[in-house]
Motif scaffolding. Structure first.
Motif, PDB file in Angstrom:
ATOM      1  N   MET A 238       0.637  -0.985  -0.067  1.00  0.00           N
ATOM      2  CA  MET A 238      -0.030  -0.084  -0.058  1.00  0.00           C
ATOM      3  C   MET A 238       0.810   1.210  -0.041  1.00  0.00           C
ATOM      4  SD  MET A 238      -3.340   1.467   0.553  1.00  0.00           S
ATOM      5  CE  MET A 238      -4.257   0.234   1.443  1.00  0.00           C
ATOM      6  N   LYS A 239       1.786   1.510   0.914  1.00  0.00           N
ATOM      7  CA  LYS A 239       2.630   2.491   0.888  1.00  0.00           C
ATOM      8  C   LYS A 239       3.461   2.582  -0.271  1.00  0.00           C
ATOM      9  CE  LYS A 239       6.544   4.288   3.793  1.00  0.00           C
ATOM     10  NZ  LYS A 239       7.207   4.175   5.213  1.00  0.00           N
ATOM     11  N   ASP A 240       4.062   1.529  -0.916  1.00  0.00           N
ATOM     12  CA  ASP A 240       5.083   1.580  -1.983  1.00  0.00           C
ATOM     13  C   ASP A 240       4.275   2.165  -3.104  1.00  0.00           C
ATOM     14  OD1 ASP A 240       7.148   0.812  -0.362  1.00  0.00           O
ATOM     15  OD2 ASP A 240       7.304  -1.143  -1.139  1.00  0.00           O
ATOM     16  N   VAL A 241       3.223   1.759  -3.493  1.00  0.00           N
ATOM     17  CA  VAL A 241       2.402   2.200  -4.716  1.00  0.00           C
ATOM     18  C   VAL A 241       1.259   3.245  -4.495  1.00  0.00           C
ATOM     19  CG1 VAL A 241       2.871  -0.278  -5.691  1.00  0.00           C
ATOM     20  CG2 VAL A 241       0.770   0.271  -4.407  1.00  0.00           C
ATOM     21  N   ASP A 242       1.108   3.620  -3.201  1.00  0.00           N
ATOM     22  CA  ASP A 242       0.260   4.715  -3.098  1.00  0.00           C
ATOM     23  C   ASP A 242      -1.166   4.241  -3.384  1.00  0.00           C
ATOM     24  OD1 ASP A 242      -0.362   7.299  -2.032  1.00  0.00           O
ATOM     25  OD2 ASP A 242      -0.454   8.244  -3.935  1.00  0.00           O
ATOM     26  N   GLY A 243      -1.764   3.180  -2.759  1.00  0.00           N
ATOM     27  CA  GLY A 243      -3.015   2.748  -3.070  1.00  0.00           C
ATOM     28  C   GLY A 243      -4.065   3.411  -2.393  1.00  0.00           C
ATOM     29  N   LEU A 244      -5.142   3.048  -2.598  1.00  0.00           N
ATOM     30  CA  LEU A 244      -6.449   3.625  -1.488  1.00  0.00           C
ATOM     31  C   LEU A 244      -6.892   2.281  -0.715  1.00  0.00           C
ATOM     32  CD1 LEU A 244      -8.565   5.632  -3.995  1.00  0.00           C
ATOM     33  CD2 LEU A 244      -7.418   6.197  -2.071  1.00  0.00           C
ATOM     34  N   VAL A 245      -6.958   1.094  -1.408  1.00  0.00           N
ATOM     35  CA  VAL A 245      -7.440  -0.068  -0.613  1.00  0.00           C
ATOM     36  C   VAL A 245      -6.574  -1.165  -1.152  1.00  0.00           C
ATOM     37  CG1 VAL A 245      -9.756   0.896  -0.324  1.00  0.00           C
ATOM     38  CG2 VAL A 245      -8.918  -0.861  -2.288  1.00  0.00           C
ATOM     39  N   VAL A 246      -6.207  -2.177   0.004  1.00  0.00           N
ATOM     40  CA  VAL A 246      -5.635  -3.413  -0.393  1.00  0.00           C
ATOM     41  C   VAL A 246      -6.680  -4.606   0.223  1.00  0.00           C
ATOM     42  CG1 VAL A 246      -3.920  -4.947   0.195  1.00  0.00           C
ATOM     43  CG2 VAL A 246      -3.416  -2.522  -0.481  1.00  0.00           C
ATOM     44  N   LEU A 247      -6.875  -5.637  -0.699  1.00  0.00           N
ATOM     45  CA  LEU A 247      -7.764  -6.671  -0.512  1.00  0.00           C
ATOM     46  C   LEU A 247      -7.227  -7.877  -0.609  1.00  0.00           C
ATOM     47  CD1 LEU A 247     -10.973  -5.216  -2.176  1.00  0.00           C
ATOM     48  CD2 LEU A 247     -10.632  -5.381   0.307  1.00  0.00           C
ATOM     49  N   VAL A 248      -7.109  -8.765   0.293  1.00  0.00           N
ATOM     50  CA  VAL A 248      -6.779 -10.132   0.150  1.00  0.00           C
ATOM     51  C   VAL A 248      -7.792 -11.358   0.303  1.00  0.00           C
ATOM     52  CG1 VAL A 248      -5.026 -12.033   1.042  1.00  0.00           C
ATOM     53  CG2 VAL A 248      -4.573  -9.451   1.201  1.00  0.00           C
ATOM     54  N   HIS A 249      -7.877 -12.003  -0.639  1.00  0.00           N
ATOM     55  CA  HIS A 249      -9.112 -13.099  -0.923  1.00  0.00           C
ATOM     56  C   HIS A 249      -8.339 -14.359  -0.690  1.00  0.00           C
ATOM     57  CE1 HIS A 249     -11.802  -9.499  -1.673  1.00  0.00           C
ATOM     58  NE2 HIS A 249     -11.108  -9.314  -2.657  1.00  0.00           N
TER      59      HIS A 249
ATOM     60  N   ALA B 218      -6.732   3.248   3.190  1.00  0.00           N
ATOM     61  CA  ALA B 218      -5.337   4.017   2.531  1.00  0.00           C
ATOM     62  C   ALA B 218      -4.514   4.298   3.738  1.00  0.00           C
ATOM     63  CB  ALA B 218      -5.826   5.388   2.099  1.00  0.00           C
ATOM     64  N   ASP B 219      -4.818   4.623   5.101  1.00  0.00           N
ATOM     65  CA  ASP B 219      -4.007   4.523   6.142  1.00  0.00           C
ATOM     66  C   ASP B 219      -3.126   3.330   6.804  1.00  0.00           C
ATOM     67  OD1 ASP B 219      -6.099   3.683   7.236  1.00  0.00           O
ATOM     68  OD2 ASP B 219      -6.479   5.327   8.666  1.00  0.00           O
TER      69      ASP B 219
ATOM     70  N   ALA C 131       4.873  -8.793  -3.436  1.00  0.00           N
ATOM     71  CA  ALA C 131       4.081  -8.630  -2.258  1.00  0.00           C
ATOM     72  C   ALA C 131       3.173 -10.336  -2.254  1.00  0.00           C
ATOM     73  CB  ALA C 131       2.948  -7.730  -2.287  1.00  0.00           C
ATOM     74  N   SER C 132       2.826 -10.519  -3.316  1.00  0.00           N
ATOM     75  CA  SER C 132       1.981 -11.977  -3.256  1.00  0.00           C
ATOM     76  C   SER C 132       2.715 -12.981  -2.859  1.00  0.00           C
ATOM     77  CB  SER C 132       1.205 -12.126  -4.567  1.00  0.00           C
ATOM     78  OG  SER C 132       2.087 -12.423  -5.775  1.00  0.00           O
ATOM     79  N   THR C 133       4.061 -13.166  -3.119  1.00  0.00           N
ATOM     80  CA  THR C 133       4.999 -14.099  -2.843  1.00  0.00           C
ATOM     81  C   THR C 133       5.083 -14.162  -1.433  1.00  0.00           C
ATOM     82  OG1 THR C 133       6.229 -13.749  -4.928  1.00  0.00           O
ATOM     83  CG2 THR C 133       7.343 -15.181  -3.301  1.00  0.00           C
ATOM     84  N   ASP C 134       5.253 -13.044  -0.696  1.00  0.00           N
ATOM     85  CA  ASP C 134       5.267 -13.110   0.903  1.00  0.00           C
ATOM     86  C   ASP C 134       3.891 -13.417   1.458  1.00  0.00           C
ATOM     87  OD1 ASP C 134       7.975 -12.263   0.403  1.00  0.00           O
ATOM     88  OD2 ASP C 134       7.524 -10.150   0.594  1.00  0.00           O
ATOM     89  N   MET C 135       2.843 -13.353   0.648  1.00  0.00           N
ATOM     90  CA  MET C 135       1.684 -13.593   1.294  1.00  0.00           C
ATOM     91  C   MET C 135       1.045 -14.972   1.405  1.00  0.00           C
ATOM     92  SD  MET C 135      -0.802 -10.421  -0.144  1.00  0.00           S
ATOM     93  CE  MET C 135      -0.321  -8.639   0.321  1.00  0.00           C
ATOM     94  N   SER C 136       1.888 -15.918   0.849  1.00  0.00           N
ATOM     95  CA  SER C 136       1.829 -17.468   0.846  1.00  0.00           C
ATOM     96  C   SER C 136       2.897 -18.333   1.820  1.00  0.00           C
ATOM     97  CB  SER C 136       1.758 -17.947  -0.739  1.00  0.00           C
ATOM     98  OG  SER C 136       3.230 -18.167  -1.178  1.00  0.00           O
ATOM     99  N   GLU C 137       2.491 -19.422   2.024  1.00  0.00           N
ATOM    100  CA  GLU C 137       3.298 -20.288   2.783  1.00  0.00           C
ATOM    101  C   GLU C 137       3.131 -21.528   2.058  1.00  0.00           C
ATOM    102  OE1 GLU C 137       0.268 -21.540   6.336  1.00  0.00           O
ATOM    103  OE2 GLU C 137       1.623 -20.007   6.734  1.00  0.00           O
ATOM    104  N   GLU C 138       4.194 -22.198   2.058  1.00  0.00           N
ATOM    105  CA  GLU C 138       4.384 -23.416   1.330  1.00  0.00           C
ATOM    106  C   GLU C 138       3.833 -24.540   2.273  1.00  0.00           C
ATOM    107  OE1 GLU C 138       5.234 -23.830  -1.797  1.00  0.00           O
ATOM    108  OE2 GLU C 138       5.935 -21.849  -2.251  1.00  0.00           O
TER     109      GLU C 138
END
Length: 243
Positions: free
Chosen positions: A114-125, A142-143, A236-243
């Protein structure tokens, strides 16, 4: 001396005046010439003709609803058939796929993205292809604060939204899809309220043939460097998974 007899009187002959014959009126009816059969209107079998014919046929709300329903069913059937191999492979290998990281381990990479790309929302499904469902496990403002009212929301992966369906197939193929955003769920409507007009979606993890879920990040407008943005989402998505 011979006495001459006077000449015998001849009664006058009465001449009969012929009576005039009554005029006979002969009615002669003249049959009207048989009208030539009207030529049948030729049917226009072209695509445009069929479309015009369909428009003329739809003359009440019930027929309009029928046309819309049939169009939706036809689109859904075509989409499922066209993407059958990708979807089937993902379903049959789901048991061997990586899992999403636990929620507390999702916060750091999500906030960093969120911080690096200056997004408004982040959703993980989290995705479940076998039941065609997704569960929102993380929603960030956003905050960087969590929107807990959206977390736990369950909706379908594939639905009537062509945009979402295209994004799903792209992510199953290991792509990051960025496009103008249109809401097709409760979570999407929340994003619209936050000002989201453009969204990028990437599979978790980003490897082809692996799909545990996906991350979506919304923007007020289209970012300038889409290539760099896609690379950052994959990290980011690589860091959001676990083997």
């Amino acid at each position: 001396m011979v006495t001459k007899k006077p000449p015998a009187k001849v009664a006058p002959v009465k001449r009969r005046t012929p009576k005039p014959k009554a005029e006979q009126t002969i009615n002669v009816s003249v049959a009207a010439p048989a009208s030539a059969p009207k030529p049948e209107a030729k049917k226009d079998d072209s695509t445009l003709g069929k479309v015009i014919g369909l428009i003329e046929w739809v003359d009440n709300p019930f027929k309009l609803f029928t046309v819309i329903l049939l169009a939706f069913l036809a689109f859904a059937g075509y989409f499922a058939w066209d993407s059958r191999q990708v979807i089937l492979q993902a379903i049959t290998t789901q048991d061997k796929m990586p899992q999403l990281a636990k929620q507390e381990n999702l916060l750091t990479p999500a906030r960093s993205l969120m911080k690096d790309v200056d997004g408004l929302v982040v959703l993980v499904h989290k995705a479940n292809l076998a039941t065609n469902s997704r569960t929102t496990v993380l929603a960030l403002n956003a905050d960087g604060s969590r929107e807990k009212s959206m977390e736990g929301t369950v909706t379908s992966l594939f639905n009537a939204s062509a945009d979402r369906n295209s994004a799903m197939v792209a992510m199953l193929n290991g792509e990051v899809l960025c496009e103008e955003f249109k809401a097709s769920s409760k979570v999407g409507e929340w994003g619209i309220k936050q000002g989201v007009k453009f969204m990028c979606r990437g599979a978790i993890p980003p490897d082809l043939g692996h799909f545990a879920g996906y991350v979506a990040i919304g923007f007020k407008e289209k970012p300038e460097d889409i290539a760099a943005l896609k690379t950052r989402i994959n990290l980011a998505s690589t860091d959001m998974s676990e083997e």
